[in-house]
Write a protein that holds these residues in place. Structure first.
Motif, PDB file in Angstrom:
ATOM      1  N   LEU A  25      46.065  43.394  42.946  1.00  0.00           N
ATOM      2  CA  LEU A  25      45.309  44.191  41.582  1.00  0.00           C
ATOM      3  C   LEU A  25      46.293  45.364  40.977  1.00  0.00           C
ATOM      4  O   LEU A  25      47.023  45.967  41.836  1.00  0.00           O
ATOM      5  CB  LEU A  25      43.935  44.842  42.141  1.00  0.00           C
ATOM      6  CG  LEU A  25      42.881  43.681  42.684  1.00  0.00           C
ATOM      7  CD1 LEU A  25      41.498  44.572  43.089  1.00  0.00           C
ATOM      8  CD2 LEU A  25      42.654  42.816  41.502  1.00  0.00           C
ATOM      9  N   GLU A  29      42.411  47.566  37.568  1.00  0.00           N
ATOM     10  CA  GLU A  29      41.344  46.594  38.250  1.00  0.00           C
ATOM     11  C   GLU A  29      40.934  47.389  39.579  1.00  0.00           C
ATOM     12  O   GLU A  29      39.761  47.558  39.880  1.00  0.00           O
ATOM     13  CB  GLU A  29      41.925  45.261  38.779  1.00  0.00           C
ATOM     14  CG  GLU A  29      42.336  44.283  37.323  1.00  0.00           C
ATOM     15  CD  GLU A  29      43.498  44.624  36.781  1.00  0.00           C
ATOM     16  OE1 GLU A  29      44.458  45.611  37.076  1.00  0.00           O
ATOM     17  OE2 GLU A  29      43.780  43.888  35.513  1.00  0.00           O
ATOM     18  N   CYS A  30      41.904  48.057  40.140  1.00  0.00           N
ATOM     19  CA  CYS A  30      41.334  48.656  41.313  1.00  0.00           C
ATOM     20  C   CYS A  30      40.573  49.931  41.093  1.00  0.00           C
ATOM     21  O   CYS A  30      40.016  50.139  42.295  1.00  0.00           O
ATOM     22  CB  CYS A  30      42.555  48.798  42.462  1.00  0.00           C
ATOM     23  SG  CYS A  30      43.765  50.267  42.052  1.00  0.00           S
ATOM     24  N   ARG A 152      35.423  42.971  44.088  1.00  0.00           N
ATOM     25  CA  ARG A 152      36.579  41.933  44.055  1.00  0.00           C
ATOM     26  C   ARG A 152      36.190  40.481  43.410  1.00  0.00           C
ATOM     27  O   ARG A 152      37.056  40.109  42.637  1.00  0.00           O
ATOM     28  CB  ARG A 152      37.119  41.722  45.313  1.00  0.00           C
ATOM     29  CG  ARG A 152      38.568  41.072  45.277  1.00  0.00           C
ATOM     30  CD  ARG A 152      39.626  41.764  44.288  1.00  0.00           C
ATOM     31  NE  ARG A 152      40.926  41.042  44.066  1.00  0.00           N
ATOM     32  CZ  ARG A 152      42.159  41.032  44.682  1.00  0.00           C
ATOM     33  NH1 ARG A 152      42.177  41.935  45.527  1.00  0.00           N
ATOM     34  NH2 ARG A 152      42.958  40.233  44.558  1.00  0.00           N
ATOM     35  N   GLU A 153      35.062  40.057  43.986  1.00  0.00           N
ATOM     36  CA  GLU A 153      34.665  38.719  43.506  1.00  0.00           C
ATOM     37  C   GLU A 153      34.413  38.738  41.832  1.00  0.00           C
ATOM     38  O   GLU A 153      34.880  37.953  40.829  1.00  0.00           O
ATOM     39  CB  GLU A 153      33.484  38.125  43.936  1.00  0.00           C
ATOM     40  CG  GLU A 153      33.144  36.755  43.518  1.00  0.00           C
ATOM     41  CD  GLU A 153      32.015  36.075  44.462  1.00  0.00           C
ATOM     42  OE1 GLU A 153      31.697  35.077  43.864  1.00  0.00           O
ATOM     43  OE2 GLU A 153      31.568  36.543  45.385  1.00  0.00           O
ATOM     44  N   ILE A 155      35.891  41.030  39.879  1.00  0.00           N
ATOM     45  CA  ILE A 155      37.023  41.384  39.086  1.00  0.00           C
ATOM     46  C   ILE A 155      37.846  40.211  38.716  1.00  0.00           C
ATOM     47  O   ILE A 155      38.184  39.823  37.781  1.00  0.00           O
ATOM     48  CB  ILE A 155      38.003  42.335  39.814  1.00  0.00           C
ATOM     49  CG1 ILE A 155      37.343  43.790  39.897  1.00  0.00           C
ATOM     50  CG2 ILE A 155      39.261  42.372  39.508  1.00  0.00           C
ATOM     51  CD1 ILE A 155      37.712  44.755  40.843  1.00  0.00           C
ATOM     52  N   ASP A 156      38.346  39.306  39.803  1.00  0.00           N
ATOM     53  CA  ASP A 156      39.087  38.160  39.717  1.00  0.00           C
ATOM     54  C   ASP A 156      38.546  36.910  40.505  1.00  0.00           C
ATOM     55  O   ASP A 156      39.502  35.913  40.597  1.00  0.00           O
ATOM     56  CB  ASP A 156      40.438  38.521  40.100  1.00  0.00           C
ATOM     57  CG  ASP A 156      40.690  38.788  41.554  1.00  0.00           C
ATOM     58  OD1 ASP A 156      39.684  38.925  42.317  1.00  0.00           O
ATOM     59  OD2 ASP A 156      41.616  39.226  41.880  1.00  0.00           O
ATOM     60  N   GLY A 157      37.422  36.868  41.179  1.00  0.00           N
ATOM     61  CA  GLY A 157      36.825  35.751  41.631  1.00  0.00           C
ATOM     62  C   GLY A 157      37.328  35.580  43.069  1.00  0.00           C
ATOM     63  O   GLY A 157      36.847  34.814  43.856  1.00  0.00           O
ATOM     64  N   ALA A 158      38.306  36.417  43.511  1.00  0.00           N
ATOM     65  CA  ALA A 158      38.712  36.327  44.906  1.00  0.00           C
ATOM     66  C   ALA A 158      37.305  36.660  45.767  1.00  0.00           C
ATOM     67  O   ALA A 158      36.686  37.892  45.653  1.00  0.00           O
ATOM     68  CB  ALA A 158      39.757  37.344  45.283  1.00  0.00           C
TER      69      ALA A 158
END
Length: 196
Positions: A25, A29-30, A152-153, A155-158
Motif C-alpha cells: 500500500l 492508502e495505509c 484492507r478488503e 481498500i483494495d480487495g485483499a
C-alpha cells in the motif's frame, strides 16, 4: 509446547499478520480513514505497538526507554490511533518492531505468574500476571487484526492472510460477485419478513 510458548506464538503470529496488512500500500492508502471514527491501517499498527509496549514494559517494571508522546496527558484523544503527516510509515513500523522485541524479552525472561501492575486500570483490576497480559494482548491484537482485515478488503480487495488463506473459499471475480448478491438478497428477504 508449554502455555507460555503457546500464548507467545499466538501473539507473534497476530503481530506479523497485522503488520503485513500494510504490504503493497502507498502512504495514502495505509493512512486513509476508512470509517466515520477514522479507523485506518497505519493507526492500528501504531496503537497495537504502543499499548503492547506499555503492557510489557511499565507493567512489569521493565522500562523501554521509548517516549510515546501520543500518551502524554496533553495529547489529543486517540492520538495513538492515527499517524500525523510528520510521522513516517517507517517510524511506525520500526516502533512496532521495537515494541515486539522489547515485549518478547519481557515474556521470555519472566514466568507466567510474574506479578505486574497496570497503573492506568481501575484499582480493583490493576494487579495482573504475565499470563493475563499475554492473553490480553493476544485478544487486543486479534481484535485490531480483524479491523485491519476489513479495512484492507475495502481498500483494495485483499482479504484474509493472502490469496492462499485456507479460511477463505477460492472464488473467481464472478463467483465472488454472485456470492455477494446472494447475501444481499438473503438480507433483504429477512428484513422483509421481519417487518411483516
Amino acid at each position: 509446547m508449554d502455555d507460555k510458548a503457546t500464548l507467545h506464538r499466538y501473539l507473534r503470529t497476530r503481530r506479523g499478520q497485522l503488520l503485513a496488512k500494510l504490504d503493497g500500500l502507498g502512504e495514502y492508502e495505509c493512512r486513509r480513514p476508512m470509517t466515520p471514527t477514522g479507523t485506518n491501517l497505519l493507526g492500528l499498527v501504531k496503537h497495537v505497538a504502543s499499548v503492547e509496549l506499555g503492557y510489557f514494559s511499565d507493567v512489569f517494571g521493565r522500562p523501554s526507554g521509548r517516549d510515546l508522546p501520543w500518551f502524554d496527558d496533553a495529547a489529543e484523544p486517540d492520538a495513538d490511533m492515527w499517524a500525523t503527516a510528520g510521522e513516517t510509515r517507517d517510524e511506525i513500523v520500526e516502533l512496532h518492531r521495537f515494541s515486539a522485541a522489547h515485549s518478547d524479552a519481557t515474556i521470555e525472561s519472566l514466568p507466567l505468574d510474574a506479578p505486574g501492575v497496570v497503573p492506568w486500570w481501575p484499582e480493583e483490576r490493576r494487579h495482573v500476571t504475565l499470563q493475563q497480559m499475554l492473553v490480553h494482548m493476544c485478544a487486543e491484537t486479534a481484535q485490531h487484526l480483524g479491523h485491519a482485515d476489513i479495512l484492507r478488503e475495502l481498500i483494495d480487495g485483499a482479504a484474509g492472510q493472502g490469496p492462499n488463506d485456507p479460511n477463505l473459499p477460492a472464488r473467481s471475480a464472478a463467483g465472488q460477485s454472485a456470492h455477494f448478491d446472494r447475501l444481499e438478497a438473503a438480507a433483504r428477504e429477512a428484513a422483509a419478513h421481519a417487518t411483516t
